[in-house]
Design an enzyme around this catalytic site. Structure first.
Site, PDB file in Angstrom:
ATOM      1  N   PRO A   1      57.934 -18.877 -19.331  1.00  0.00           N
ATOM      2  CA  PRO A   1      56.533 -18.555 -19.071  1.00  0.00           C
ATOM      3  C   PRO A   1      55.946 -19.296 -17.926  1.00  0.00           C
ATOM      4  O   PRO A   1      56.205 -20.416 -17.364  1.00  0.00           O
ATOM      5  CB  PRO A   1      55.968 -19.395 -20.332  1.00  0.00           C
ATOM      6  CG  PRO A   1      56.839 -19.386 -21.684  1.00  0.00           C
ATOM      7  CD  PRO A   1      58.221 -19.375 -20.684  1.00  0.00           C
ATOM      8  N   GLU A   2      55.244 -18.703 -17.085  1.00  0.00           N
ATOM      9  CA  GLU A   2      54.764 -18.971 -15.747  1.00  0.00           C
ATOM     10  C   GLU A   2      53.312 -19.284 -15.889  1.00  0.00           C
ATOM     11  O   GLU A   2      52.997 -19.186 -16.886  1.00  0.00           O
ATOM     12  CB  GLU A   2      55.175 -17.962 -14.684  1.00  0.00           C
ATOM     13  CG  GLU A   2      56.610 -17.738 -14.487  1.00  0.00           C
ATOM     14  CD  GLU A   2      56.723 -17.059 -13.310  1.00  0.00           C
ATOM     15  OE1 GLU A   2      56.020 -16.797 -12.235  1.00  0.00           O
ATOM     16  OE2 GLU A   2      58.037 -16.436 -13.019  1.00  0.00           O
TER      17      GLU A   2
END
Length: 269
Positions: free
Chosen positions: A2-3
């Site tokens: 996840p960014e």
């Protein structure tokens, strides 16, 4: 992994359910995450959640007693569920609330973390972080001034959290393409004018991803279980061998810093 947009979408998803609620229980089924979960997280019990905030890819459950810090790592997911919802594999942490809801943390790879920050202090992991990309603190001057004399390739440069936080691999590829910058070019060789363009594209790309619900990654779902949709609009990321949507040149890829990097030889020449 996840960014920043995925983490921000998680924050937006969980905030309405737990803000102004009292924590009634913290259950740690497996505390062996990236770092051992400290006993201090139990200080959340009895506290009212003032806000859910974000710094870089860290989420903060803020209370008067301090803040629980959550990081999703490689495969972490947060869901808001009712207390009677059955556990599934890798559900490591539950934070229960007075409204009957549970913030449930699931992490198959256990590279995430659940830490504690005392009031009016900054956790040591956060002390050297650069500015947030979606604030006025991040502009062309930040990139230009800190890049002078650096031979580091520009893609690695903008992914350095000491320079600016949250520009992960997907969004670095996309932003460099939009700015017409070769990801392999030394950061110190890029003009201030080009950095001004890149800054604008980083902000727009991240904002668009947040608006559309985060990028669809196999390890990420929003807190309500639905996936993000930004991946449908990626221009170069993971498009090796396909035609550039702008000029029809074939997209190429190269390893930069152990990560796959994607670029158009014509648009980013």
């Amino acid at each position: 992994m996840p960014e920043l947009p995925e983490v921000e979408v998680s924050r937006l998803g969980i905030s309405p359910h737990i803000t102004d609620q009292v924590v009634t229980k913290v259950i740690v089924r497996n505390g062996r995450l990236r770092w051992l979960v400290p006993d201090e997280v139990q200080l959340l019990v009895g506290q009212t959640v003032k806000a859910v905030t974000r710094r870089a890819k860290y989420l903060f459950i803020e209370t008067q007693a301090g803040s629980g810090i959550l990081h999703l790592g490689m495969s972490g997911k947060l869901r808001v569920v009712d207390k009677d919802v059955e556990l599934v594999k890798h559900d490591h942490i539950d934070i229960e609330f007075s409204n009957g809801k549970v913030l449930r943390y699931n992490d198959a790879r256990r590279f995430g973390s659940f830490l504690w920050q005392q009031p009016n202090t900054t956790h040591k992991l956060l002390m050297k972080l650069g500015p947030e990309p979606l604030t006025d603190e991040f502009d062309a001057n930040v990139l230009f001034d800190q890049s002078r004399g650096k031979n580091t390739v520009v893609k690695n440069f903008i992914m350095d959290n000491h320079i600016v936080v949250g520009v992960g691999n997907i969004y670095a590829n996309e932003s460099l393409f939009k700015a017409g910058i070769d990801p392999r070019k030394p950061a110190g060789k890029i003009t201030k004018k080009k950095y001004a363009e890149l800054t604008v594209h980083i902000k727009q790309t991240l904002e668009q991803a947040i608006k559309q619900g985060g990028t669809t990654l196999k390890d990420f779902t929003q807190s309500d279980g639905s996936p993000g949709y930004f991946a449908q609009e990626l221009l170069v990321y993971a498009r090796t061998g396909k035609e550039c949507l702008t000029c029809q040149t074939i997209i190429e890829s190269v390893k930069i810093g152990q990560r796959n990097s994607f670029y158009c030889p014509s648009c980013q020449g």
